[in-house]
Structures are given as C-alpha cells and as structure tokens.
Enzyme design. Structure first.
Site, PDB file in Angstrom:
ATOM      1  N   HIS A  72      32.208  36.550  33.597  1.00 47.37           N
ATOM      2  CA  HIS A  72      33.307  35.851  34.249  1.00 47.37           C
ATOM      3  C   HIS A  72      33.440  36.323  35.688  1.00 47.37           C
ATOM      4  O   HIS A  72      33.302  37.501  35.993  1.00 47.37           O
ATOM      5  CB  HIS A  72      34.615  35.939  33.464  1.00 47.37           C
ATOM      6  CG  HIS A  72      35.258  37.281  33.392  1.00 47.37           C
ATOM      7  ND1 HIS A  72      36.208  37.696  34.296  1.00 47.37           N
ATOM      8  CD2 HIS A  72      35.114  38.294  32.513  1.00 47.37           C
ATOM      9  CE1 HIS A  72      36.621  38.898  33.980  1.00 47.37           C
ATOM     10  NE2 HIS A  72      35.972  39.292  32.897  1.00 47.37           N
ATOM     11  N   ASP A  99      36.379  44.366  36.931  1.00 49.78           N
ATOM     12  CA  ASP A  99      36.760  43.154  36.224  1.00 49.78           C
ATOM     13  C   ASP A  99      36.679  41.958  37.162  1.00 49.78           C
ATOM     14  O   ASP A  99      37.653  41.574  37.763  1.00 49.78           O
ATOM     15  CB  ASP A  99      38.175  43.328  35.690  1.00 49.78           C
ATOM     16  CG  ASP A  99      38.493  42.330  34.600  1.00 49.78           C
ATOM     17  OD1 ASP A  99      37.553  41.674  34.106  1.00 49.78           O
ATOM     18  OD2 ASP A  99      39.660  42.201  34.253  1.00 49.78           O
ATOM     19  N   GLU A 118      38.709  32.827  32.798  1.00 50.47           N
ATOM     20  CA  GLU A 118      38.561  33.630  31.580  1.00 50.47           C
ATOM     21  C   GLU A 118      39.728  34.597  31.418  1.00 50.47           C
ATOM     22  O   GLU A 118      40.152  34.878  30.305  1.00 50.47           O
ATOM     23  CB  GLU A 118      37.230  34.385  31.603  1.00 50.47           C
ATOM     24  CG  GLU A 118      36.021  33.467  31.654  1.00 50.47           C
ATOM     25  CD  GLU A 118      35.969  32.445  30.530  1.00 50.47           C
ATOM     26  OE1 GLU A 118      35.550  32.798  29.412  1.00 50.47           O
ATOM     27  OE2 GLU A 118      36.365  31.282  30.762  1.00 50.47           O
ATOM     28  N   GLU A 119      40.267  35.084  32.523  1.00 48.02           N
ATOM     29  CA  GLU A 119      41.408  35.998  32.449  1.00 48.02           C
ATOM     30  C   GLU A 119      42.673  35.292  31.969  1.00 48.02           C
ATOM     31  O   GLU A 119      43.595  35.931  31.496  1.00 48.02           O
ATOM     32  CB  GLU A 119      41.666  36.640  33.818  1.00 48.02           C
ATOM     33  CG  GLU A 119      40.572  37.561  34.286  1.00 48.02           C
ATOM     34  CD  GLU A 119      40.486  38.858  33.491  1.00 48.02           C
ATOM     35  OE1 GLU A 119      41.169  39.013  32.455  1.00 48.02           O
ATOM     36  OE2 GLU A 119      39.710  39.721  33.904  1.00 48.02           O
TER      37      GLU A 119
END
Length: 172
Positions: free
Chosen positions: A105, A117, A151-152
């Site tokens: 992602h 992330d 995606e988060e």
C-alpha cells in the site's frame, strides 16, 4: 519450472541487485521528499504519479493510475480528490493472460513519517519490478505490480481492484 531455471533466474536478478540496488532511494523519496501520504491528500496524488512514472522509466508496460474513487481533501477548505491504485506489468511470455500480483500500500497515516507505513513496502515492490526488468528475466506469466491506496481506511483500493477485475482474479 526446473530448479536449475529458478536458480538461474534468481542469480540474474540478484546480480543486478548487488550491483545497483535502489530500494533505499525509492523509500527515501516516498518518505522524505513526499512525506505522509494520507488517502485524499495532495501528497498521495504526487506519490501516485511519481510511482507510475518510475514504473514507466523501468520499462514496465501498462503503467497507469487506475481510479477507484475520490476522498475528501484533508487540511484544506473541502473538496474531493481522485484516488488511484498504481498498476504496471511485466508481460508473460507463455501465459500472458495469467497474473502474479506483487503489491503494497502506497498510502500512510498523516502522523507517520511514511517509512514504516508504508514507503518501505512500496519501495520493495518498485525495486522488485526494476530488478526483474533490468535483469532481462522473461517471466512465463504476467507479473502485475500494484501500489494500493485507501488501505489505511479499510482496504479500499485493493477491494475496488478485485471488484473491477473479476476476469483477472480468475487467472491470478
């Protein structure tokens, strides 16, 4: 494939990686230059375009932004911004209509630096694509590289991709 062919393929890719590994360059650009890439942000839109352009520069085919929706723009006076998955292929030689998907992602939380992330995962996917292409390896099946967004916020980009491509899913 036979173990000898698999070993030769891995050897060719590894040789290129040892001579010219750019994974850290990709991660540094995503995390340091672009920074946090919250879905719906201008930084994510910038990361989408940059990643697509990198895939093109690596020589992948079908490199494009695949719109799956729009999100509210954060930290501005409203409005929406289109959000995309970044998609690119290395076509297969024997079974080009069958797919191996490699993905990560691209979005991050706005309070994250972006490296953990998920610039690291996106950088790994991008470098895998570059190394395979640069090594001259010819995959039997099409390898599709996808950098998902949203995606988060709940696996939005990957879910939208699956829904939009049932024909591909049957051959993945």
């Amino acid at each position: 494939s036979t173990p000898a062919i698999a070993d030769e393929t891995a050897e060719r890719i590894t040789k290129v990686a040892r001579q010219d590994n750019r994974a850290m360059n990709h991660a540094t650009y995503l995390a340091g230059e672009i920074g946090a890439r919250l879905t719906g942000s201008k930084q994510l839109a910038r990361a989408e375009r940059w990643s697509r352009d990198q895939f093109k520069e690596f020589g992948l085919t079908n490199a494009h932004l695949e719109k799956w929706g729009s999100m509210e723009v954060r930290r501005t006076r409203g409005g929406k911004i289109a959000v995309h998955n970044v998609v690119a292929d290395i076509p297969g030689t024997e079974r080009p209509d069958e797919f191996v998907i490699v993905g990560a992602h691209l979005d991050s939380y706005d309070f994250a630096h972006g490296a953990t992330d998920n610039a690291a995962g996106s950088a790994a996917v991008m470098e895998a694509a570059r190394l395979i292409k640069a090594s001259g390896v010819q995959p039997r099946r099409t390898i599709r590289f996808i950098l998902w967004t949203g995606e988060e916020q709940g696996l939005l980009g990957s879910t939208a991709y699956v829904a939009a491509h049932p024909d591909v899913m049957a051959k993945t």
